[in-house]
Design an enzyme around this catalytic site. Structure first.
Site, short mmCIF file in Angstrom:
data_model
loop_
_atom_site.label_atom_id
_atom_site.label_comp_id
_atom_site.label_asym_id
_atom_site.label_seq_id
_atom_site.Cartn_x
_atom_site.Cartn_y
_atom_site.Cartn_z
N HIS A 46 27.35 -55.74 0.94
CA HIS A 46 28.63 -56.42 0.68
C HIS A 46 29.74 -55.94 1.63
O HIS A 46 30.70 -56.68 1.88
CB HIS A 46 29.09 -56.15 -0.75
CG HIS A 46 28.39 -56.96 -1.79
ND1 HIS A 46 27.04 -56.84 -2.05
CD2 HIS A 46 28.86 -57.91 -2.65
CE1 HIS A 46 26.72 -57.67 -3.04
NE2 HIS A 46 27.79 -58.33 -3.42
N ASP A 62 19.27 -60.49 -2.81
CA ASP A 62 20.40 -59.56 -3.04
C ASP A 62 20.89 -59.75 -4.46
O ASP A 62 20.65 -60.78 -5.09
CB ASP A 62 21.54 -59.82 -2.04
CG ASP A 62 22.69 -58.82 -2.23
OD1 ASP A 62 22.42 -57.62 -2.38
OD2 ASP A 62 23.86 -59.25 -2.25
N SER A 63 21.65 -58.77 -4.93
CA SER A 63 22.24 -58.87 -6.26
C SER A 63 23.31 -59.96 -6.31
O SER A 63 23.68 -60.39 -7.40
CB SER A 63 22.83 -57.52 -6.66
OG SER A 63 23.78 -57.12 -5.69
N CYS A 96 26.02 -50.74 2.17
CA CYS A 96 25.96 -51.74 1.10
C CYS A 96 26.17 -53.07 1.80
O CYS A 96 27.11 -53.21 2.61
CB CYS A 96 27.06 -51.50 0.07
SG CYS A 96 27.24 -52.85 -1.12
N CYS A 118 19.64 -55.62 0.08
CA CYS A 118 20.50 -54.93 -0.88
C CYS A 118 20.10 -53.46 -0.83
O CYS A 118 18.93 -53.11 -1.04
CB CYS A 118 20.25 -55.50 -2.27
SG CYS A 118 21.12 -54.63 -3.59
N GLU A 129 32.84 -59.85 -4.27
CA GLU A 129 32.30 -60.92 -5.13
C GLU A 129 33.40 -61.86 -5.60
O GLU A 129 33.17 -63.04 -5.82
CB GLU A 129 31.59 -60.32 -6.36
CG GLU A 129 30.26 -59.65 -6.05
CD GLU A 129 29.13 -60.65 -5.75
OE1 GLU A 129 29.02 -61.66 -6.44
OE2 GLU A 129 28.36 -60.39 -4.79
N1 DGL Z 1 24.73 -55.49 -2.05
C1 DGL Z 1 24.27 -54.37 -2.74
C2 DGL Z 1 23.95 -53.19 -1.83
O1 DGL Z 1 23.71 -53.37 -0.65
C3 DGL Z 1 24.93 -53.87 -3.96
C4 DGL Z 1 25.90 -54.66 -4.69
C5 DGL Z 1 25.80 -54.38 -6.15
O2 DGL Z 1 26.34 -53.35 -6.62
O3 DGL Z 1 25.15 -55.17 -6.79
O4 DGL Z 1 23.92 -52.07 -2.29
#
Ligand code: DGL
Length: 274
Positions: A195, A14-15, A193, A77, A159
């Site tokens: 997150h 993941d990012s 997403c 992600c 984050e």
């Molecule tokens: N966790 C990422 C997703 O599912 C994106 C977060 C980011 O913008 O890096 O899209």
């Protein structure tokens, strides 16, 4: 799959921290496997970046996981799945290596939830612009109408562990209202997403009764279990000692502090350059 290559851990990429919401569910459902989690915290967010940048960053991280012995990598992600998965799968994979994303498993199950055939997608700007959800939902269910809304502030809120703050309530309420204003018949919202499930306690306060909110963790975990049942050669390429390792491209001590909140238990992290 090359039968001579040694088995290795499943890579989860993941990012940043968001993929831990997916990893937690995968590890609970499939504890027998070894896993390496890689968070590109030094370059998060991906959601506001161009296709080329997300593709290049994702490719670097996926190849690092291959180098570390992973034969199967999950892009936990949505932004990377939307912008990099297809190209990686078609152009870049060395023999015996596989990459899977989180969008397909999610779009395969949405019809189980909606009665009105109107669903809402909350995602990063990159995922929304890619139209990947519309395209994938329509492959399986052309009758479902997809409404999208991007939430650029939600990833930074997660984050920075600003989850139960006034700011989080303000943006979550505003973004859910803006999505639902597009149609009063939306009865299912996908948190597209990885997150966003971390904001679930706040999200639930602003979603009207009768609207189902889907988090991807359990969906992706179930889909991986099913995939491994159906692909014996990939399953055999995954090592099974129940070991976990966590890597971040940023500060490992920061990662450990925050990851514990998102993963639900303490983790030991190491720095990695990609
Ligand atoms: N966790 C990422 C997703 O599912 C994106 C977060 C980011 O913008 O890096 O899209």
């Amino acid at each position: 799959m090359d039968k001579t290559s040694p088995s290795g851990p499943i890579g989860i990429f993941d990012s940043g921290y968001g993929g831990l919401s997916v990893f937690k569910e995968i590890q609970q459902l499939l504890p027998q496997y070894d896993y390496i989690y890689l968070g590109d915290n030094a370059r998060v967010p991906y959601g506001t970046r161009s296709f080329d940048t997300v593709y290049n960053y994702t490719k670097q991280c996926v190849f690092k996981l291959f180098e570390m012995g992973c034969n199967l990598v999950i892009l936990a992600c949505n932004t990377a799945s939307a912008k990099a998965l297809r190209t990686l799968q078609h152009n870049d994979l060395p023999a015996g290596k596989k990459v899977l994303g989180v969008i397909r498993p999610t779009t395969e199950i949405v019809h189980n939830y909606t009665k009105t055939n109107k669903i809402g997608i909350l995602a990063t700007t990159g995922t929304v612009k890619s139209e990947s959800y519309k395209i994938e939902v329509h492959k399986f269910n052309p009758e479902i109408e997809v409404f999208q809304h991007d939430c650029p502030f939600w990833v930074p809120l997660v984050e920075n562990n600003e989850i139960n703050t006034e700011g989080a309530h303000y943006f979550v309420q505003k973004d859910i209202r803006e999505l639902l204003q597009q149609s009063d018949q939306i009865d299912t919202i996908v948190l597209a997403c990885t997150h966003y499930p971390l904001l679930l306690p706040v999200i639930e306060k602003y979603v009207p009764k009768g609207v189902t909110v889907i988090s991807q963790g359990p969906v992706v975990a179930g889909s991986l279990q099913d995939y491994l049942h159906r692909h014996a050669e990939v399953e055999a390429s995954c090592s099974k000692n129940g070991q976990l390792a966590f890597y971040t491209t940023d500060d490992p001590r920061d990662f450990e502090t925050k990851a514990q909140i998102f993963f639900g238990k303490p983790v030991d992290a190491s720095h990695i350059s990609v």
